[in-house]
Design a protein around this motif. Structure first.
Motif, PDB file in Angstrom:
ATOM      1  N   GLN A   1       0.810  -1.207   0.000  1.00  0.00           N
ATOM      2  CA  GLN A   1       0.000   0.000   0.000  1.00  0.00           C
ATOM      3  C   GLN A   1       0.852   1.271   0.000  1.00  0.00           C
ATOM      4  O   GLN A   1       0.424   2.309  -0.519  1.00  0.00           O
ATOM      5  N   GLU A   2       2.062   1.211   0.533  1.00  0.00           N
ATOM      6  CA  GLU A   2       2.902   2.412   0.572  1.00  0.00           C
ATOM      7  C   GLU A   2       3.415   2.810  -0.806  1.00  0.00           C
ATOM      8  O   GLU A   2       3.589   3.991  -1.098  1.00  0.00           O
ATOM      9  N   VAL A   3       3.655   1.827  -1.657  1.00  0.00           N
ATOM     10  CA  VAL A   3       4.306   2.114  -2.931  1.00  0.00           C
ATOM     11  C   VAL A   3       3.342   2.112  -4.118  1.00  0.00           C
ATOM     12  O   VAL A   3       3.664   2.643  -5.186  1.00  0.00           O
ATOM     13  N   LEU A   4       2.144   1.568  -3.964  1.00  0.00           N
ATOM     14  CA  LEU A   4       1.221   1.432  -5.092  1.00  0.00           C
ATOM     15  C   LEU A   4       0.854   2.757  -5.767  1.00  0.00           C
ATOM     16  O   LEU A   4       0.790   2.814  -7.000  1.00  0.00           O
ATOM     17  N   PRO A   5       0.584   3.842  -5.031  1.00  0.00           N
ATOM     18  CA  PRO A   5       0.246   5.098  -5.714  1.00  0.00           C
ATOM     19  C   PRO A   5       1.340   5.557  -6.679  1.00  0.00           C
ATOM     20  O   PRO A   5       1.044   5.949  -7.816  1.00  0.00           O
ATOM     21  N   GLU A   6       2.593   5.507  -6.262  1.00  0.00           N
ATOM     22  CA  GLU A   6       3.687   5.941  -7.126  1.00  0.00           C
ATOM     23  C   GLU A   6       3.909   4.947  -8.264  1.00  0.00           C
ATOM     24  O   GLU A   6       4.145   5.345  -9.416  1.00  0.00           O
TER      25      GLU A   6
END
Length: 326
Positions: free
Chosen positions: A16-21
């Motif tokens: 979840q921490e990296v999915l937006p980027e």
């Protein structure tokens, strides 16, 4: 020649921490490639949720609602990176001409996709992404990784050095991969066995963008051991050789024991202990452990259990369905 439909498969476990980027960069990359007519407008990004316990799947669903370029595949439970990747590849095979697999943490350079497509256009069915250097790794990880690849080659395993799971595979190569029905998956060893035309391109691997590594030392060692025992019988042959060496050594110890006994420099029972327990006990346990690992793999293969079960699949619209150009 018409542009090929490309799918990018991204296995995800608690990302979840990296999915937006990651999704932002992949969307931009696909748009650029479509504008350059290097890929078809129906090309997609397929996120595979490997039983995440955080908000990873909820984020994939939201991405799919906002933009049909994103597809989602949710496994019924956590099966591990290799099985999640296989699930994504097999689903993408149904829709794409070529499939690129990458990790979600942005350590693999997205720009390498252009090089993949160039080699694919030349007729390569498999294009391996190989790290140009390991300067971002710690001293321990760098040397253990290099040692792993060298050891695998000495064990007779056909493997591409410094290659993880960043690669392009054509539909034909994926159809070949589908015929490998192994339960104990080690894709880095299976893919080279397909044998179709291949190429290697290099790229610089970056630091993880966010979050924590999903491959701590314990998992890395288990992964390496699985790779060795899934593709090589040399460890069992090594046991046979070790048996001969121990037998030869025991003859030497036996001769030494008799000499010491003849000289009267032994204690009653010492000869028996020195010739049996200490030399044979450890070798037997080690041998049983290695043989047991192979027996366990045969046991798992004989059950023929499915490597994964799909709970949900979010399929993107095609260009003709959303009003785009074919």
């Amino acid at each position: 020649m018409a542009a090929s439909k490309l799918f990018i498969v991204i296995p995800c476990y608690n990302e979840q921490e990296v999915l937006p980027e990651t999704s932002s960069r992949l969307r931009q990359k696909l748009q650029t490639l479509v504008q350059q007519v290097k890929i078809h407008a129906d090309s997609r990004v397929l996120f595979v949720d490997d039983g995440s316990s955080d908000r990873t799947w909820a984020m994939i669903e939201r991405l799919h609602r906002e933009d049909p370029v994103f597809c989602g595949l949710k496994l019924s439970r956590n099966e591990g990176h290799q099985k999640a990747l296989l699930a994504g590849l097999m689903e993408a095979k149904k829709h794409a001409d070529a499939v690129v697999s990458m990790d979600a943490d942005l350590q693999d350079d997205i720009e390498v996709i252009d090089k993949f497509l160039e080699e694919y256009a030349k007729g390569c069915d498999v294009v391996y992404g190989v790290r140009s250097s390991r300067k971002t790794d710690s001293f321990f990880k760098r040397n253990t990784a290099l040692g792993f690849y060298r050891f695998m080659k000495r064990m007779g395993v056909e493997i591409v050095e410094n290659h993880a799971d960043c690669r392009l595979m054509s539909r034909r190569a994926l159809e070949g991969l589908e015929r490998f029905s192994e339960v104990n998956l080690f894709l880095r060893g299976i893919v080279p066995l397909i044998g179709y035309p291949s190429a290697v391109v290099t790229y610089e691997r970056s630091e993880r963008f966010a979050g924590e590594s999903k491959y701590p030392l314990k998992k890395m060692l288990a992964f390496a051991f699985d790779g060795i025992t899934s593709f090589s019988t040399k460890p069992i042959r090594f046991i046979t050789l070790l048996g001969f060496l121990v037998f030869a050594a025991s003859l030497g110890v036996l001769a030494y024991t008799f000499i010491r006994k003849w000289m009267g420099a032994t204690v009653e029972g010492w000869a028996f202990l020195s010739c049996s327990i200490w030399m044979i006990g450890g070798v037997q346990l080690l041998s049983l452990g290695i043989i047991g690992e192979y027996v366990g793999k045969v046991y798992a293969e004989s059950k023929r259990r499915p490597p994964y079960l799909v709970e949900k699949y979010l399929e993107g619209e095609t260009a003709s369905e959303n009003g785009g150009n074919k």
